[in-house]
Design an enzyme around this catalytic site. Structure first.
Site, PDB file in Angstrom:
ATOM      1  N   ASP A  13      38.901   0.059 -20.316  1.00 44.14           N
ATOM      2  CA  ASP A  13      37.916  -0.653 -21.138  1.00 44.14           C
ATOM      3  C   ASP A  13      36.696  -0.943 -20.265  1.00 44.14           C
ATOM      4  O   ASP A  13      36.793  -1.657 -19.268  1.00 44.14           O
ATOM      5  CB  ASP A  13      38.550  -1.958 -21.647  1.00 44.14           C
ATOM      6  CG  ASP A  13      37.605  -2.746 -22.541  1.00 44.14           C
ATOM      7  OD1 ASP A  13      36.543  -2.215 -22.918  1.00 44.14           O
ATOM      8  OD2 ASP A  13      37.945  -3.908 -22.847  1.00 44.14           O
ATOM      9  N   ASP A 108      33.741   2.751 -25.745  1.00 43.85           N
ATOM     10  CA  ASP A 108      33.955   2.314 -24.364  1.00 43.85           C
ATOM     11  C   ASP A 108      35.418   2.018 -24.040  1.00 43.85           C
ATOM     12  O   ASP A 108      35.709   1.385 -23.044  1.00 43.85           O
ATOM     13  CB  ASP A 108      33.091   1.091 -24.049  1.00 43.85           C
ATOM     14  CG  ASP A 108      33.615  -0.167 -24.709  1.00 43.85           C
ATOM     15  OD1 ASP A 108      34.113  -0.068 -25.837  1.00 43.85           O
ATOM     16  OD2 ASP A 108      33.528  -1.232 -24.088  1.00 43.85           O
ATOM     17  N   GLU A 109      36.306   2.477 -24.890  1.00 41.67           N
ATOM     18  CA  GLU A 109      37.723   2.254 -24.609  1.00 41.67           C
ATOM     19  C   GLU A 109      38.507   3.536 -24.829  1.00 41.67           C
ATOM     20  O   GLU A 109      38.328   4.202 -25.843  1.00 41.67           O
ATOM     21  CB  GLU A 109      38.302   1.198 -25.556  1.00 41.67           C
ATOM     22  CG  GLU A 109      37.760  -0.193 -25.362  1.00 41.67           C
ATOM     23  CD  GLU A 109      38.346  -1.147 -26.391  1.00 41.67           C
ATOM     24  OE1 GLU A 109      39.584  -1.224 -26.506  1.00 41.67           O
ATOM     25  OE2 GLU A 109      37.566  -1.784 -27.106  1.00 41.67           O
TER      26      GLU A 109
HETATM   27 MG   LIG Z   1      34.524  -2.964 -23.319  1.00 42.62          MG
END
Ligand SMILES: [Mg+2]
Length: 421
Positions: A13, A108-109
């Site tokens: 993350d 973003d993960e």
């Molecule tokens: Mg994040």
């Protein structure tokens, strides 16, 4: 019933992703409180804030004026989805050096299944450290990594030492870890489900795991069983590769007006412009649709939505507009007002031409995720892929993106939850 082979899953993350990307690309922004938003001049909300801004109490989802009030020196930056997608592509390349089994969970993960890579890269902790180092060196960003035997647990683990965190949640520690954890921390248990569980006196995963599963099943159907398993950290959900067959569900646009209007003619102008954009996008992608969906947000933030099916499949601005207008005209804009209006076309068929927007499937997947995230976060947004539908239809009781169990996504929210209209 219990499985299976042991798995090792990483959840990576990125920390304050959009803000960190902007700070990376513009040194003048480093160390400063910044906020990424839709239109800095408009009425959008905080999408991401840098850690410097968070220290002042700025949070995702705040209105911009609230952010400025909390932190007067905050710098507002207009979001640049292309830039974030480009960066995500670089990240994805790095992940793929370690395992081919990578799921793009959002822009973003990602989940990485690194089962069986020990001989190549060392134990999971070493792998995670190498990934973090490589991202730092090659992309200049920090991330937080959770390691566990399921996606559900890995996602929880990545939150533990954020930012720049690394946490290995080993199976033997899981019961102690989950015991007092709030159920709302579990990815997939959203506010509505939390609300219903709280009403049963269930607040922690420990309480949820001890609650008789038959009663959960009575109340929530199959989701009840899934909940019981989630409370124990059980989750067989595999790391899903980007799929080429990800189908477009709808094409749409929406806009938050620069200021609320109580004038139907003004509302119609926005509607027409939206319909033009939607039709253009349909044509560009060789789609035609049969159902027009109108979404309205009133100045008091309550929502209204309705759909209308047209006789034949269309990608024509005026047909879409006429259908949407017939819905809009039934709403008393003069007295209720209008804050946001969105229109989407669903029930799509694809033309004969090939849809080939992106060179390969994961690029597309990342882009999808980027659009979803941008849409989720901005007051005004460009919508594709049915996000409006998710907001306004009977809500899937578990967050749609999260599928700890294949049954879960089929379950529709069927409880006596107050409907807005
Ligand atoms: Mg994040």
């Amino acid at each position: 019933m219990e499985p299976k082979k042991e798995r090792t899953i990483l959840h990576v993350d990125m920390d304050a992703y959009f803000a960190s990307v902007e700070q990376k690309s513009n040194p003048l922004l480093r160390g400063k409180p910044i906020v990424i938003c839709g239109n800095p001049e408009g009425r959008s909300v905080v999408s991401t804030s840098s850690y410097e801004a968070r220290a002042w109490g700025v949070k995702t989802g705040m209105m911009l004026w609230q952010a400025k009030k909390a932190c007067p020196q905050v710098i507002l930056i207009q979001c640049d989805p292309d830039k974030y997608v480009e960066t995500s592509l670089k990240l994805h390349r790095i992940y793929q050096e370690f395992t081919p089994v990578v799921e793009v969970f959002s822009i973003d993960e990602s989940f990485l299944d690194i089962t069986g890579t020990e001989r190549l890269f060392g134990n999971p902790l070493q792998v995670a450290k190498r990934i973090k180092k490589k991202i730092k060196e090659e992309v200049g960003l920090t991330c937080s990594v959770g390691i566990a035997s399921t996606k559900l647990l890995a996602k929880l683990a990545s939150d533990i030492n954020k930012p720049d965190g690394l946490f290995w949640l080993k199976d033997e520690k899981v019961p102690g870890f989950l015991k007092d954890l709030s159920i709302s921390e579990i990815c997939g248990i959203g506010p509505r489900l939390t609300f219903h569980l709280n009403k049963l006196g269930i607040h922690t995963c420990g309480e949820l795991s001890r609650y008789p599963v038959e009663l959960l099943e009575n109340k929530f159907g199959k989701v009840g069983i899934a909940l019981h398993r989630m409370a124990l950290g059980l989750d067989e959900g595999p790391v899903l590769l980007a799929r080429e067959d990800e189908k477009v569900k709808s094409v749409g646009h929406s806009i938050t007006l620069p200021e609320d209007t109580y004038n139907l003619e003004t509302a119609k102008k926005y509607l027409l412009s939206l319909c033009e954009q939607v039709a253009r996008r349909l044509r560009r992608k060789y789609y035609k649709g049969k159902t027009v969906f109108l979404f309205i947000r009133f100045p008091d933030f309550s929502d209204f939505s309705r759909q209308k099916t047209i006789i034949k499949f269309t990608d024509d601005d005026r047909e879409i507009y006429q259908s949407a207008l017939s819905i809009l005209e039934k709403i008393n804009i003069e007295s209720l007002g209008l804050r946001l209006i969105g229109v989407s076309v669903t029930n799509l068929v694809k033309g004969t031409d090939q849809l080939s927007l992106f060179p390969d499937e994961w690029r597309k997947q990342i882009l999808l995720a980027a659009m979803d995230k941008v849409n989720d976060r901005y007051g005004e947004f460009t919508l594709t892929w049915g996000r409006l539908m998710y907001q306004a239809k009977p809500v899937s009781i578990l967050t749609p993106a999260w599928r700890p169990d294949k049954h879960v996504k089929k379950f529709k929210f069927a409880l006596d939850f107050p409907q807005r209209s």
